[in-house]
Write a protein that holds these residues in place. Sequence first.
Motif, PDB file in Angstrom:
ATOM      1  N   VAL A 134      -4.567   9.317   4.453  1.00 41.88           N
ATOM      2  CA  VAL A 134      -5.755  10.107   4.140  1.00 41.88           C
ATOM      3  C   VAL A 134      -6.972   9.520   4.853  1.00 41.88           C
ATOM      4  N   ARG A 135      -7.359  10.164   5.954  1.00 48.25           N
ATOM      5  CA  ARG A 135      -8.576   9.752   6.660  1.00 48.25           C
ATOM      6  C   ARG A 135      -9.199  10.994   7.308  1.00 48.25           C
ATOM      7  N   LEU A 168      -4.264   2.496  10.443  1.00 43.96           N
ATOM      8  CA  LEU A 168      -3.264   2.766   9.404  1.00 43.96           C
ATOM      9  C   LEU A 168      -2.386   1.548   9.134  1.00 43.96           C
ATOM     10  N   GLY A 169      -2.731   0.423   9.741  1.00 41.45           N
ATOM     11  CA  GLY A 169      -1.964  -0.792   9.489  1.00 41.45           C
ATOM     12  C   GLY A 169      -1.232  -1.305  10.691  1.00 41.45           C
ATOM     13  N   VAL A 222      -1.992  10.807  15.047  1.00 40.66           N
ATOM     14  CA  VAL A 222      -1.038   9.708  15.201  1.00 40.66           C
ATOM     15  C   VAL A 222       0.390  10.232  15.052  1.00 40.66           C
ATOM     16  N   HIS A 223       0.590  11.131  14.101  1.00 46.10           N
ATOM     17  CA  HIS A 223       1.923  11.708  13.899  1.00 46.10           C
ATOM     18  C   HIS A 223       2.352  12.523  15.121  1.00 46.10           C
ATOM     19  N   MET A 252       0.854  -1.201   0.000  1.00 42.56           N
ATOM     20  CA  MET A 252       0.000   0.000   0.000  1.00 42.56           C
ATOM     21  C   MET A 252       0.880   1.239   0.000  1.00 42.56           C
ATOM     22  N   ALA A 253       0.540   2.253  -0.770  1.00 40.71           N
ATOM     23  CA  ALA A 253       1.341   3.474  -0.844  1.00 40.71           C
ATOM     24  C   ALA A 253       1.274   4.217   0.479  1.00 40.71           C
TER      25      ALA A 253
END
Length: 507
Positions: free
Chosen positions: A8-9, A97-98, A61-62, A1-2
């Motif tokens: 983008v959410r 986000l994974g 999250v960042h 996945m890129a």
Amino acid sequence: MAQTDLLVRPDDSPTASGDEGQIMPANVEAEALFLGAVLIDNKVVEELNTALRPEHFYEPVHQRIYERALKLLDRNSVATPVTLKPYFDSDEALKQLGGTTYLAQLTANGQGLLASGKLAEQIYDLALLRELVHVGRTLVEGALDTSEEVAPMDKISQAEADLYRVAEGATGGSEALDFRSAALGALKLVEAAINSGGRFSGKTTGLDTINDKTSGLHNSDLVILAGRPAMGKTSLATNIAFNAASRLMEDIKLGIDPSESPGAATAFFSLEMSADQLATRILAERAEISSEKLRSGKLSREEFQRLSFASQELNELPLYIDDTPALTIGALRTRARRLKRRHDIGLIIVDYLQLLQGSGRANDNRVNEISEISRGLKTLAKELNLPVIALSQLSRAVEQREDKRPQLSDLRESGSIEQDADMVWFIYRAEYYHNAIKPDTPDETSSEEVRMKYADWEARHLELVNRATLIVAKQRHGSTGNVPLLFQSEITKFTSPELRGGYEDYE
């Protein structure tokens, strides 16, 4: 996945969109690239020229990833996807986000290393734009409120305060400060005290005895300087203003960074005296010429040369005088913010507190109005992170006592002045009161009793002449007590005496 697909959410973010579906200024891809650079090479953080903080990131999250990375680096550890993983195993937002594999994906593309500084600048600038959008919306909502309780000038003052915070980059100014940041600030104060030879850590007053007692003037402190008329309140305040500004000017000429100097650009709000009167006092002090001679123009050639030299020497003095009369506390705060933004002032002096006006809502009660003013000055000191010295009158109760030394209960019109102040200083000159009881000068016909009375007065006069005492009646950061000073009334100059003993017996 890129990588960008993971970021983008907008529908899930509380700050994702504005009114009418407008997207807030942000670049989550730049945030991801920057975080990837940090996790690949931790030295990126050390080399930043931008004061980037976790709250500057748009993506929550960042924010958490960057905050945790900073904490690891502060403990001399390393920040990598592996060392960060235990802290994010249960992070629900990261799972969208994974999961923790997202941390590794951040480092998969090392493009951020090529322009980490530029990426940090963009993240910071976009955070300021988001804060500006917030301020603008608040301003519009406030302006549309036409209820009777609304005070338009208060709205304007609040808007300017908000804009000032944006201009200073204080997007997280309303957030609680973590202990790590607070402790670092405290250590810097200790370091400044050590560098000054263990004498003081704040802004200098230029008077060693005061610096020794108070450790200088500290940021966010409100200092009340009070006294009865003719004690020298304005003279002492003017001396401190000149000394702080002069020290900064000298240090800059020596190549010392302004942030490392104990001096400060100073704003002097004079509600009683005009700017040219204050300037005359400063010139008189510097040239050591009496103010009376300056006003009358009766100067010798040598004195005029000294005056000209002093005037040229002070051309670049970072001292800004505002002599606008009848200022409200709101207007003073607005002008102070402007001076902070334009000239980076580090000290504010207000002469004097009782001449300021409140917002208008408390004018029917003078005690409430003074309370509003003292709270406003304390708020200003905290907002601009600098010391504020406010001069204050004392009640006439002093004159009714045999002991003329001022007390905290003598502060005029409001106990909130004492409550809001971090330090309360009283200036006291026993010489003034002693001169008021001067007996008639004896002549050839005077009796021995009259001669003895005058001799006793004269002996005491010689002990008191040119001596003054600064009474530190309240100090949050240290002890109270007396500070000895010398006062040359002819040139309105206070200096510190050379002391061989202690302070306590000093008049």
